[in-house]
Design a protein around this motif. Structure first.
Motif, short mmCIF file in Angstrom:
data_model
loop_
_atom_site.label_atom_id
_atom_site.label_comp_id
_atom_site.label_asym_id
_atom_site.label_seq_id
_atom_site.Cartn_x
_atom_site.Cartn_y
_atom_site.Cartn_z
N VAL A 183 0.84 -1.20 0.00
CA VAL A 183 0.00 0.00 0.00
C VAL A 183 0.88 1.25 0.00
O VAL A 183 1.81 1.37 0.80
CB VAL A 183 -0.92 0.01 1.24
N THR A 184 0.57 2.17 -0.91
CA THR A 184 1.30 3.43 -1.00
C THR A 184 0.34 4.58 -0.77
O THR A 184 -0.76 4.60 -1.34
CB THR A 184 1.97 3.59 -2.38
N THR A 185 0.72 5.55 0.04
CA THR A 185 -0.15 6.70 0.32
C THR A 185 0.58 8.00 0.04
O THR A 185 1.72 8.00 -0.46
CB THR A 185 -0.65 6.65 1.78
N LEU A 186 -0.06 9.11 0.36
CA LEU A 186 0.48 10.44 0.08
C LEU A 186 0.92 11.11 1.37
O LEU A 186 0.20 11.09 2.37
CB LEU A 186 -0.59 11.30 -0.61
N LEU A 187 2.09 11.74 1.34
CA LEU A 187 2.62 12.46 2.49
C LEU A 187 2.65 13.94 2.17
O LEU A 187 3.51 14.42 1.44
CB LEU A 187 4.03 11.97 2.82
N ASP A 188 1.69 14.67 2.71
CA ASP A 188 1.59 16.11 2.49
C ASP A 188 1.87 16.80 3.82
O ASP A 188 1.00 16.89 4.68
CB ASP A 188 0.20 16.47 1.98
N GLY A 189 3.12 17.27 3.98
CA GLY A 189 3.49 17.84 5.26
C GLY A 189 4.72 18.72 5.16
O GLY A 189 5.12 19.16 4.08
N ASP A 190 5.34 18.98 6.30
CA ASP A 190 6.51 19.83 6.39
C ASP A 190 7.74 18.94 6.52
O ASP A 190 8.03 18.42 7.61
CB ASP A 190 6.39 20.76 7.60
N PHE A 191 8.46 18.77 5.41
CA PHE A 191 9.61 17.86 5.38
C PHE A 191 10.87 18.58 4.91
O PHE A 191 10.80 19.56 4.17
CB PHE A 191 9.34 16.69 4.44
N LYS A 192 12.00 18.04 5.36
CA LYS A 192 13.30 18.47 4.87
C LYS A 192 14.04 17.26 4.32
O LYS A 192 14.06 16.19 4.94
CB LYS A 192 14.11 19.13 5.99
N LEU A 193 14.62 17.44 3.15
CA LEU A 193 15.37 16.37 2.49
C LEU A 193 16.83 16.78 2.43
O LEU A 193 17.19 17.76 1.78
CB LEU A 193 14.81 16.14 1.09
#
Length: 286
Positions: A49-59
């Motif tokens: 299962v793959t979902t969506l990550l909509d947030g505050d991230f740093k790469l």
């Protein structure tokens, strides 16, 4: 080439509308968008299962940290897909900290926190607000399906429920309300289908149609849910009746990936920026 069926967004619209119409409690819409984003970036689609990550991230150097506050089906997902500074990022979720939560429809909307997780990231040609934009599209398609369910279910119930010696669907006042409900459902369905077709045709330039689809679905939801519950009366508020599975999803979905009012404000600002003389040519050219 990516192992899928080779369909387009016009095909996805049919599937997503069916998911909404049957109020299926599965993360299919999220998987469709997540896997499409991976394909756009040339990243292989993982199993599970793959979902969506909509947030505050740093790469930083191939590792991601941050929090996404309301992840659809986060507790059930094996991977998540985020978009960070123009890069599509595939994130394994086996080590993520997940705080369970639900929306009004009791669907999982979990807080997912990542700390220095190793990821796969590749740049892709996408709009700046791709997650929000395409997220609005999948929700508009689902909402169109749920609205269609409300229309069919309300007509069916009005023809079954009798009062004063005849079905309530024979009363002109009820007929008029059912007609309004049906036109709202039809308009939302057409707007969502057109947005998907324009995404296939225009690619990155389909933001106008997607915004319209979300606005139309939001407006229709407010009108249609009120009518459906009025037609059903008290039974429509019981947990045992299936009506609430659609209405509560509509109330939840209309706020996700931007409410209709937010998209309307965006279109208004874009219209002002183009100038009054450009409005009609812009609309008719599409």
């Amino acid at each position: 080439k990516q192992g899928g069926a080779g369909g387009k967004w016009a095909d996805a619209a049919i599937v997503l509308k069916a998911v909404g119409e049957h109020v299926a409690p599965i993360p299919l819409a999220e998987a469709v968008l997540a896997n499409w984003l991976l394909a756009k970036a040339g990243i292989g689609v993982p199993d599970g299962v793959t979902t969506l990550l909509d947030g505050d991230f740093k790469l930083v150097e191939g590792r991601i940290s941050g929090t996404a506050p309301r992840v659809p089906w986060g507790r059930n997902a094996n991977h998540g897909v985020a978009i960070i500074e123009g890069a599509v990022v595939l994130v394994p979720l086996d080590g993520a900290a997940i705080k369970p939560a639900i929306n009004v429809a009791r669907e999982p909307r979990d807080a997912v926190t990542l700390k220095n997780v190793s990821v796969t990231a590749k740049r892709a040609e996408l709009p700046e607000d791709a997650m929000r934009l395409y997220g609005a599209l999948i929700r508009a398609c689902q909402m169109a399906g749920a609205l269609n369910y409300l229309s069919m279910q309300s007509v069916r119930y009005a023809n079954e429920r009798t009062q004063f010696g005849r079905p309530i669907g024979k009363f002109q006042a009820i007929q008029q309300q059912l007609a309004v409900l049906s036109t709202q459902a039809a308009a939302a369905g057409l707007a969502a289908a057109h947005a998907c077709a324009q995404l296939d045709r225009r690619g990155l330039d389909a933001g106008f149609e997607i915004a319209i689809a979300k606005i139309r679905a939001d407006d229709a939801s407010s009108i249609a849910t009120a009518i459906a519950h009025q037609v059903h009366g008290a039974i429509g508020f019981t947990y045992e009746h299936g009506l609430h599975f659609a209405t509560r999803r509509l109330w939840s979905w209309r706020a996700e990936f931007g409410a209709g009012a937010e998209w309307a404000e965006r279109l208004g600002r874009e219209t002002i920026a183009r100038g009054a003389d450009a409005l009609w040519p812009h609309v008719t050219a599409r």
